[in-house]
Design a protein around this motif. Structure first.
Motif, PDB file in Angstrom:
ATOM      1  N   GLN A 113       0.835  -1.188   0.000  1.00  0.00           N
ATOM      2  CA  GLN A 113       0.000   0.000   0.000  1.00  0.00           C
ATOM      3  C   GLN A 113       0.872   1.241   0.000  1.00  0.00           C
ATOM      4  OE1 GLN A 113      -2.867  -0.061   3.157  1.00  0.00           O
ATOM      5  NE2 GLN A 113      -3.740  -2.016   2.542  1.00  0.00           N
ATOM      6  N   THR A 114       0.322   2.324  -0.516  1.00  0.00           N
ATOM      7  CA  THR A 114       1.068   3.573  -0.648  1.00  0.00           C
ATOM      8  C   THR A 114       0.244   4.721  -0.083  1.00  0.00           C
ATOM      9  OG1 THR A 114       2.183   2.774  -2.630  1.00  0.00           O
ATOM     10  CG2 THR A 114       2.220   5.141  -2.259  1.00  0.00           C
ATOM     11  N   LEU A 115       0.940   5.636   0.561  1.00  0.00           N
ATOM     12  CA  LEU A 115       0.312   6.831   1.135  1.00  0.00           C
ATOM     13  C   LEU A 115       0.529   8.020   0.209  1.00  0.00           C
ATOM     14  CD1 LEU A 115      -0.936   8.510   3.500  1.00  0.00           C
ATOM     15  CD2 LEU A 115       1.414   8.732   4.381  1.00  0.00           C
ATOM     16  N   TYR A 116      -0.544   8.790  -0.009  1.00  0.00           N
ATOM     17  CA  TYR A 116      -0.494  10.049  -0.762  1.00  0.00           C
ATOM     18  C   TYR A 116      -0.992  11.170   0.145  1.00  0.00           C
ATOM     19  CZ  TYR A 116      -0.105   7.141  -4.974  1.00  0.00           C
ATOM     20  OH  TYR A 116       0.307   6.227  -5.921  1.00  0.00           O
ATOM     21  N   THR A 117      -0.390  12.334   0.024  1.00  0.00           N
ATOM     22  CA  THR A 117      -0.822  13.491   0.811  1.00  0.00           C
ATOM     23  C   THR A 117      -1.080  14.687  -0.103  1.00  0.00           C
ATOM     24  OG1 THR A 117       1.457  14.242   1.203  1.00  0.00           O
ATOM     25  CG2 THR A 117       0.489  12.728   2.832  1.00  0.00           C
ATOM     26  N   GLY A 118      -1.899  15.596   0.376  1.00  0.00           N
ATOM     27  CA  GLY A 118      -2.198  16.788  -0.401  1.00  0.00           C
ATOM     28  C   GLY A 118      -2.925  17.817   0.437  1.00  0.00           C
ATOM     29  N   GLY A 154      -9.496  -1.906  -7.162  1.00  0.00           N
ATOM     30  CA  GLY A 154      -8.607  -1.885  -6.003  1.00  0.00           C
ATOM     31  C   GLY A 154      -9.144  -2.795  -4.911  1.00  0.00           C
ATOM     32  N   ASN A 155      -8.488  -2.751  -3.751  1.00  0.00           N
ATOM     33  CA  ASN A 155      -9.030  -3.459  -2.588  1.00  0.00           C
ATOM     34  C   ASN A 155      -8.970  -2.595  -1.331  1.00  0.00           C
ATOM     35  OD1 ASN A 155      -6.365  -3.576  -1.700  1.00  0.00           O
ATOM     36  ND2 ASN A 155      -6.073  -5.707  -2.292  1.00  0.00           N
ATOM     37  N   ARG A 156      -8.686  -1.290  -1.521  1.00  0.00           N
ATOM     38  CA  ARG A 156      -8.579  -0.408  -0.360  1.00  0.00           C
ATOM     39  C   ARG A 156      -8.941   1.011  -0.745  1.00  0.00           C
ATOM     40  NH1 ARG A 156      -9.011   0.527   4.911  1.00  0.00           N
ATOM     41  NH2 ARG A 156      -7.130   1.190   6.004  1.00  0.00           N
ATOM     42  N   TYR A 157      -9.963   1.585  -0.056  1.00  0.00           N
ATOM     43  CA  TYR A 157     -10.256   3.016  -0.105  1.00  0.00           C
ATOM     44  C   TYR A 157      -9.952   3.568   1.277  1.00  0.00           C
ATOM     45  CZ  TYR A 157     -13.675   1.894  -3.916  1.00  0.00           C
ATOM     46  OH  TYR A 157     -14.317   1.460  -5.040  1.00  0.00           O
ATOM     47  N   TYR A 158      -9.161   4.609   1.354  1.00  0.00           N
ATOM     48  CA  TYR A 158      -8.924   5.256   2.656  1.00  0.00           C
ATOM     49  C   TYR A 158      -8.616   6.724   2.403  1.00  0.00           C
ATOM     50  CZ  TYR A 158      -7.484   5.718   7.557  1.00  0.00           C
ATOM     51  OH  TYR A 158      -7.400   6.073   8.881  1.00  0.00           O
ATOM     52  N   VAL A 159      -9.550   7.596   2.798  1.00  0.00           N
ATOM     53  CA  VAL A 159      -9.388   9.038   2.606  1.00  0.00           C
ATOM     54  C   VAL A 159      -9.582   9.720   3.950  1.00  0.00           C
ATOM     55  CG1 VAL A 159     -10.238  11.104   1.442  1.00  0.00           C
ATOM     56  CG2 VAL A 159     -10.203   8.917   0.224  1.00  0.00           C
ATOM     57  N   VAL A 160      -8.563  10.482   4.362  1.00  0.00           N
ATOM     58  CA  VAL A 160      -8.581  11.210   5.626  1.00  0.00           C
ATOM     59  C   VAL A 160      -8.496  12.697   5.326  1.00  0.00           C
ATOM     60  CG1 VAL A 160      -7.372  11.628   7.799  1.00  0.00           C
ATOM     61  CG2 VAL A 160      -7.508   9.300   6.877  1.00  0.00           C
ATOM     62  N   ILE A 161      -9.404  13.482   5.900  1.00  0.00           N
ATOM     63  CA  ILE A 161      -9.368  14.939   5.755  1.00  0.00           C
ATOM     64  C   ILE A 161      -9.238  15.547   7.140  1.00  0.00           C
ATOM     65  CG2 ILE A 161     -10.597  16.992   4.944  1.00  0.00           C
ATOM     66  CD1 ILE A 161     -12.060  15.201   2.957  1.00  0.00           C
ATOM     67  N   ASP A 162      -8.173  16.310   7.327  1.00  0.00           N
ATOM     68  CA  ASP A 162      -7.919  16.961   8.624  1.00  0.00           C
ATOM     69  C   ASP A 162      -7.946  15.937   9.760  1.00  0.00           C
ATOM     70  OD1 ASP A 162      -7.767  19.366   7.267  1.00  0.00           O
ATOM     71  OD2 ASP A 162      -9.876  19.837   7.584  1.00  0.00           O
ATOM     72  N   ASP A 163      -7.248  14.827   9.545  1.00  0.00           N
ATOM     73  CA  ASP A 163      -7.077  13.766  10.549  1.00  0.00           C
ATOM     74  C   ASP A 163      -8.349  12.981  10.855  1.00  0.00           C
ATOM     75  OD1 ASP A 163      -4.349  14.394  10.872  1.00  0.00           O
ATOM     76  OD2 ASP A 163      -4.835  15.978  12.311  1.00  0.00           O
ATOM     77  N   GLN A 200      -5.180  12.866   3.179  1.00  0.00           N
ATOM     78  CA  GLN A 200      -4.340  11.687   3.009  1.00  0.00           C
ATOM     79  C   GLN A 200      -5.146  10.612   2.290  1.00  0.00           C
ATOM     80  OE1 GLN A 200      -3.482  10.992   7.213  1.00  0.00           O
ATOM     81  NE2 GLN A 200      -1.337  11.528   6.864  1.00  0.00           N
ATOM     82  N   VAL A 201      -4.484   9.884   1.394  1.00  0.00           N
ATOM     83  CA  VAL A 201      -5.104   8.786   0.664  1.00  0.00           C
ATOM     84  C   VAL A 201      -4.191   7.571   0.763  1.00  0.00           C
ATOM     85  CG1 VAL A 201      -5.859   7.935  -1.594  1.00  0.00           C
ATOM     86  CG2 VAL A 201      -6.306  10.308  -0.949  1.00  0.00           C
ATOM     87  N   ILE A 202      -4.772   6.426   1.115  1.00  0.00           N
ATOM     88  CA  ILE A 202      -4.031   5.163   1.117  1.00  0.00           C
ATOM     89  C   ILE A 202      -4.733   4.206   0.166  1.00  0.00           C
ATOM     90  CG2 ILE A 202      -3.323   3.153   2.468  1.00  0.00           C
ATOM     91  CD1 ILE A 202      -3.057   4.933   4.892  1.00  0.00           C
ATOM     92  N   CYS A 203      -3.957   3.566  -0.711  1.00  0.00           N
ATOM     93  CA  CYS A 203      -4.513   2.611  -1.665  1.00  0.00           C
ATOM     94  C   CYS A 203      -3.429   1.626  -2.075  1.00  0.00           C
ATOM     95  CB  CYS A 203      -5.086   3.327  -2.886  1.00  0.00           C
ATOM     96  SG  CYS A 203      -3.863   4.294  -3.797  1.00  0.00           S
ATOM     97  N   LYS A 204      -3.756   0.668  -2.920  1.00  0.00           N
ATOM     98  CA  LYS A 204      -2.761  -0.263  -3.433  1.00  0.00           C
ATOM     99  C   LYS A 204      -1.645   0.499  -4.125  1.00  0.00           C
ATOM    100  CE  LYS A 204      -4.040  -3.717  -5.905  1.00  0.00           C
ATOM    101  NZ  LYS A 204      -4.754  -4.504  -6.936  1.00  0.00           N
ATOM    102  N   SER A 205      -0.451  -0.038  -4.039  1.00  0.00           N
ATOM    103  CA  SER A 205       0.705   0.655  -4.608  1.00  0.00           C
ATOM    104  C   SER A 205       0.647   0.740  -6.131  1.00  0.00           C
ATOM    105  CB  SER A 205       2.000  -0.033  -4.172  1.00  0.00           C
ATOM    106  OG  SER A 205       1.997  -1.393  -4.574  1.00  0.00           O
ATOM    107  N   ASP A 206      -0.104  -0.162  -6.773  1.00  0.00           N
ATOM    108  CA  ASP A 206      -0.177  -0.092  -8.234  1.00  0.00           C
ATOM    109  C   ASP A 206      -1.384   0.706  -8.725  1.00  0.00           C
ATOM    110  OD1 ASP A 206      -2.077  -1.898  -7.460  1.00  0.00           O
ATOM    111  OD2 ASP A 206      -1.535  -3.452  -8.892  1.00  0.00           O
ATOM    112  N   ASN A 207      -2.146   1.320  -7.810  1.00  0.00           N
ATOM    113  CA  ASN A 207      -3.199   2.259  -8.209  1.00  0.00           C
ATOM    114  C   ASN A 207      -2.605   3.634  -8.481  1.00  0.00           C
ATOM    115  OD1 ASN A 207      -5.515   0.717  -5.954  1.00  0.00           O
ATOM    116  ND2 ASN A 207      -5.607   0.637  -8.175  1.00  0.00           N
ATOM    117  N   ASN A 208      -3.332   4.435  -9.258  1.00  0.00           N
ATOM    118  CA  ASN A 208      -2.927   5.816  -9.556  1.00  0.00           C
ATOM    119  C   ASN A 208      -4.066   6.746  -9.146  1.00  0.00           C
ATOM    120  OD1 ASN A 208      -0.320   5.352 -11.019  1.00  0.00           O
ATOM    121  ND2 ASN A 208      -1.677   4.155 -12.342  1.00  0.00           N
ATOM    122  N   PRO A 209      -4.140   7.073  -7.857  1.00  0.00           N
ATOM    123  CA  PRO A 209      -5.326   7.782  -7.357  1.00  0.00           C
ATOM    124  C   PRO A 209      -5.400   9.236  -7.805  1.00  0.00           C
ATOM    125  CG  PRO A 209      -3.678   7.616  -5.628  1.00  0.00           C
ATOM    126  CD  PRO A 209      -3.160   6.804  -6.784  1.00  0.00           C
TER     127      PRO A 209
END
Length: 375
Positions: free
Chosen positions: A235-240, A260-269, A298-307
């Motif tokens: 899995q890979t973490l993206y920030t913005g 994919g097999n993972r949706y994870y979106v965090v806004i302001d923690d 923050q976004v976490i998803c599979k490493s081979d996804n391009n979110p």
């Protein structure tokens, strides 16, 4: 006298100006209206349904795969006033503003249940693989007290779809149907054969990929055919960061680019999207209340996804957009009950075939023959 004549001329242009670019033709199929930006067609489909088309130059020849049931064109009446043109069917009226070309839909008693958002009808020339097409888009006003249902089978868990962003694509574990039913008593079929965006979110967030050491794996729980299991998955973490212009409700849309097999979106923690599954469609969205200003994401998803992550303000509008279209095409049904809407839709599209008496069902223990009468 000179000033009086000038005033009369000005008054004449004010009273008739709304009609200077408005010409229409009535034929057995319905009404065609010539507007500066294209041709608007209004075609009665049944006593409580009407089909709307908008095209450039000539009407395109498109195979009919949905409305395959050949039904008689219902009786309709056309009435014209200084600023309005009305096409009246038994159970639905279509009212066209002669100055803007915008359409409102009313009950026979004149109650407005749906209307186009001014300036939202679009047919923009484009191309795909060198072949010409259009980006077709139409927006509708959606009152605050409206609830909207439909669009098929999705995993996002949303029931009331007002303000939600969705990409209507057919993928494993997802069925997209471009049909909605409203608590206001109408149904709407967005009649396009290609991909469609419902309430598209056009404000994109710049996501930065956070590098991780090689071999870093996480064990995650996923739903499989054998039940919930822990699966090792890179899995890979993206920030913005993004900024919204005012306090309000916003639709946040995540596009992984592939299954994919993972949706994870965090806004302001705070996590707003958190889902794991062996088969997750490429896109998902949710509604978030945000204050004016900047927000970390923050976004976490599979490493081979391009979110890709985007957002839109919930502005009490329902919008459909199809990027690979030949014309703008949709149908409006008025019930006001859901049974009456679906009955009319089924009559135009053809009744669904019944299951055969014997069905073959497959389970983990082997094949089991089931008799339909016993279900």
């Amino acid at each position: 006298m000179k000033y009086l004549s000038f005033f009369i001329v000005i008054l004449f242009f004010i009273l008739t100006g709304c009609q200077k670019n408005f010409t229409y033709t009535e034929n057995p199929e319905g009404i065609t209206i010539e507007l500066p930006e294209g041709t608007l067609g209004i075609y009665p489909a049944s006593d409580n349904a009407v089909r709307i088309k908008f095209f450039k130059k000539e009407k395109p020849d498109i195979p009919e795969f949905i409305l395959t049931n050949k039904t008689a064109i219902p009786e309709f009446e056309t009435t014209e006033a200084s600023s309005k043109l009305a096409i009246k069917l038994k159970n639905i009226h279509v009212v066209v503003d002669k100055e803007t070309g915008n359409i409102a839909y009313t009950s026979p008693t004149g109650e407005v249940f749906l209307q186009e958002k001014p300036g939202s009808r679009k047919l923009v020339a484009d191309s795909v693989d060198g072949k010409p097409c259009f980006i077709a888009e139409q927006g509708f006003k959606s009152p605050k007290d409206e609830s909207i249902f439909g669009l098929g089978q999705f995993q996002d868990g949303h029931y009331n779809l007002k303000g939600i962003t969705r990409r209507l694509t057919q993928v494993n574990a997802q069925i997209a149907i471009p049909f909605i039913y409203s608590s206001k008593g109408y149904g709407l079929l967005w009649h396009q054969y290609g991909v469609t965006d419902y309430n598209p979110a056009d404000n994109f967030i710049d996501l930065k990929k956070q590098e991780q050491p090689d071999g870093d794996e996480n064990l995650i729980e996923v739903t499989t055919t054998a039940g919930t299991q822990e699966v090792s998955q890179h899995q890979t973490l993206y920030t913005g960061q993004f900024t919204v212009p005012e306090n309000g409700e916003y639709s946040v849309f995540l596009d992984l680019g592939d299954m994919g097999n993972r949706y994870y979106v965090v806004i302001d923690d705070k996590p707003y999207i958190d889902q794991s599954n062996m088969w997750l469609p490429p896109t998902v969205s949710t509604l978030v209340d945000l204050e004016k200003g900047a927000h970390d994401v923050q976004v976490i998803c599979k490493s081979d996804n391009n979110p890709e992550l985007s957002w839109k303000r919930n502005d009490n509008t329902t919008t459909f957009r199809s990027p690979h279209a030949k014309e703008l095409d949709y149908l409006v049904f008025y019930g006001p009950s859901a049974d009456e809407v679906i009955s009319s839709y089924r009559n135009l599209s053809g009744n669904a075939p019944l299951f055969p008496k014997w069905l073959m069902a497959s389970g983990n223990a082997g094949n089991v023959i089931l008799q339909a009468n016993n279900w």
